[in-house]
Motif scaffolding. Sequence first.
Motif, PDB file in Angstrom:
ATOM      1  N   UNK A  33       7.576  16.341  -2.787  1.00  0.00           N
ATOM      2  CA  UNK A  33       7.209  16.252  -1.186  1.00  0.00           C
ATOM      3  C   UNK A  33       7.594  14.764  -0.677  1.00  0.00           C
ATOM      4  N   UNK A  34       7.651  13.835  -1.782  1.00  0.00           N
ATOM      5  CA  UNK A  34       7.801  12.443  -1.368  1.00  0.00           C
ATOM      6  C   UNK A  34       9.461  12.020  -0.815  1.00  0.00           C
ATOM      7  N   UNK A  35      10.262  12.971  -1.504  1.00  0.00           N
ATOM      8  CA  UNK A  35      11.727  12.593  -1.082  1.00  0.00           C
ATOM      9  C   UNK A  35      12.128  12.345   0.243  1.00  0.00           C
ATOM     10  N   UNK A  44      13.229   8.644   1.391  1.00  0.00           N
ATOM     11  CA  UNK A  44      14.519   8.350   2.070  1.00  0.00           C
ATOM     12  C   UNK A  44      14.684   7.360   3.255  1.00  0.00           C
ATOM     13  N   UNK A  45      13.414   7.859   4.172  1.00  0.00           N
ATOM     14  CA  UNK A  45      13.283   7.076   5.098  1.00  0.00           C
ATOM     15  C   UNK A  45      12.946   5.857   5.031  1.00  0.00           C
ATOM     16  N   UNK A  46      11.921   5.284   3.955  1.00  0.00           N
ATOM     17  CA  UNK A  46      11.628   4.216   3.614  1.00  0.00           C
ATOM     18  C   UNK A  46      12.620   3.429   3.034  1.00  0.00           C
ATOM     19  N   UNK A  49       0.815  -1.179   0.128  1.00  0.00           N
ATOM     20  CA  UNK A  49       0.027  -0.012  -0.100  1.00  0.00           C
ATOM     21  C   UNK A  49       0.700   1.229  -0.022  1.00  0.00           C
ATOM     22  N   UNK A  50       1.986   1.127   0.458  1.00  0.00           N
ATOM     23  CA  UNK A  50       2.642   2.380   0.841  1.00  0.00           C
ATOM     24  C   UNK A  50       3.365   2.579  -0.792  1.00  0.00           C
ATOM     25  N   UNK A  51       3.938   1.337  -1.441  1.00  0.00           N
ATOM     26  CA  UNK A  51       4.156   1.564  -2.827  1.00  0.00           C
ATOM     27  C   UNK A  51       3.224   2.259  -3.558  1.00  0.00           C
ATOM     28  N   UNK A  52       1.926   1.775  -3.592  1.00  0.00           N
ATOM     29  CA  UNK A  52       0.803   2.075  -4.512  1.00  0.00           C
ATOM     30  C   UNK A  52       0.764   3.534  -4.247  1.00  0.00           C
ATOM     31  N   UNK A  53       0.517   3.973  -3.197  1.00  0.00           N
ATOM     32  CA  UNK A  53       0.222   5.117  -2.672  1.00  0.00           C
ATOM     33  C   UNK A  53       1.121   6.105  -3.293  1.00  0.00           C
ATOM     34  N   UNK A  84      13.474   2.231  -3.830  1.00  0.00           N
ATOM     35  CA  UNK A  84      14.579   2.777  -4.302  1.00  0.00           C
ATOM     36  C   UNK A  84      14.139   3.336  -5.844  1.00  0.00           C
ATOM     37  N   UNK A  85      13.480   2.625  -6.479  1.00  0.00           N
ATOM     38  CA  UNK A  85      12.934   3.204  -8.006  1.00  0.00           C
ATOM     39  C   UNK A  85      12.240   4.400  -7.535  1.00  0.00           C
ATOM     40  N   UNK A  86      11.297   4.442  -6.816  1.00  0.00           N
ATOM     41  CA  UNK A  86      10.578   5.634  -6.577  1.00  0.00           C
ATOM     42  C   UNK A  86      11.442   6.812  -5.843  1.00  0.00           C
ATOM     43  N   UNK A  87      12.365   6.605  -5.282  1.00  0.00           N
ATOM     44  CA  UNK A  87      13.093   7.488  -4.573  1.00  0.00           C
ATOM     45  C   UNK A  87      13.994   8.040  -5.908  1.00  0.00           C
TER      46      UNK A  87
END
Length: 395
Positions: A178-180, A184-186, A162-166, A197-200
């Motif tokens: 806003x997601x950076x 980094x924390x995730x 759910x974290x990934x999908x959101x 990592x890909x999303x970051x």
Amino acid sequence: MASGPQFRLLGPLEVRLDGSAVVLRAGKHRALLAALLLRPNRVVPVTELVEHVWGDAPPARTRGTLQTYVMRLRAALGDPSLIQTAADGYRMRVDPLAVDAHRFADAAARGRVAAAADDLVMARKAFAEALELWRGPVLSDVPSETLYSEHAPRLTELLMTVHEQRIDVELALGNHADLVPELFALTRDHPLRERFWGQLMLALYRSSRQAEALEAFRQLDRTLDEQLGIDPSQELRSLHQAILVGSPELAAPAVAREPERAPASPMRLPDDIADFTGRSWHVERISGLITGGSVPIVTLAGQPGVGKTTLAVHVAHLLRDRFPDGQLYVDLRGYALGPPADGMDVLSRFLRALGVPPDEIPPDADEQSTMLRSLLSGRRMLLVLDNASAPDQVR
């Protein structure tokens, strides 16, 4: 949310009846209740319940002891019909949405359906609703190794998904900058989860931080090699190459921004008393203080029942013309029989009254306060905070 008793398993086990907490001090009682709640409206055999409650060391009189535990749970829940006796087990008769673990799965499914239909705003709202239900590690105070091993990995994996999908939805909405910090924390907390990592990398690249995006890939490459002896997936390698060459396919989506909304001018005062008499000195004194300049705070104190609320509402109505941008009212329930009003709930109500859509209200109290101050800045508004029991409620 379903009405009636509410059960929480996504963190320490909690039971709430009519807004009040039911304390289950015995760990085995919590294990029994959790085992029934994780399979609502289905018969859980006695043999499984025994394993969940006692593991490999059941008591000599297993069935009798289990019946005693069921009897005590029924008494604690205040409704004996919630736990039904079946031929060879027990059934928890409850709306699944009264259990946070099932409500979480339901909200996550609604988020996936909305995302597949390209309704990104609805998907973000559903995913946020699911994530807000988590208060800590699942079943954190339920002493049952079998329950934990059967259900915690599944629910925790769904949480990560759910974290990934959101985050995918937020990226599609253009909220990469806003997601950076969150990403980094995730990636720090879940260093082997490549999708984070890909999303970051993508969020950094879209935030004009290409060098940091490439460094994130190098860090992932080192981590996977050191811990698992493998290379990043082909998907991550392709993303890395696209970032190197500045592929136009990685550009942030063009998101149409709505024009700034003018805040609403709510009139939320309770009705005034038509035949209000007396208190003339107090009316004049309060009126003078409130309209005297700057941002005054006027406190009415006194014993319960002396008419503080009636007086405050009467003066607020008299001064409506002095506050053309609106009046807000809330009962903080400081001396009510139930729990006092929650600060975040009050802030959310004020923000909705000022025209903020529910899905745009931040989940954090500090962010809500900041948004409220921004909406009130430069406006003449009167706030009536009734029935406050302590300064902290007002703060």
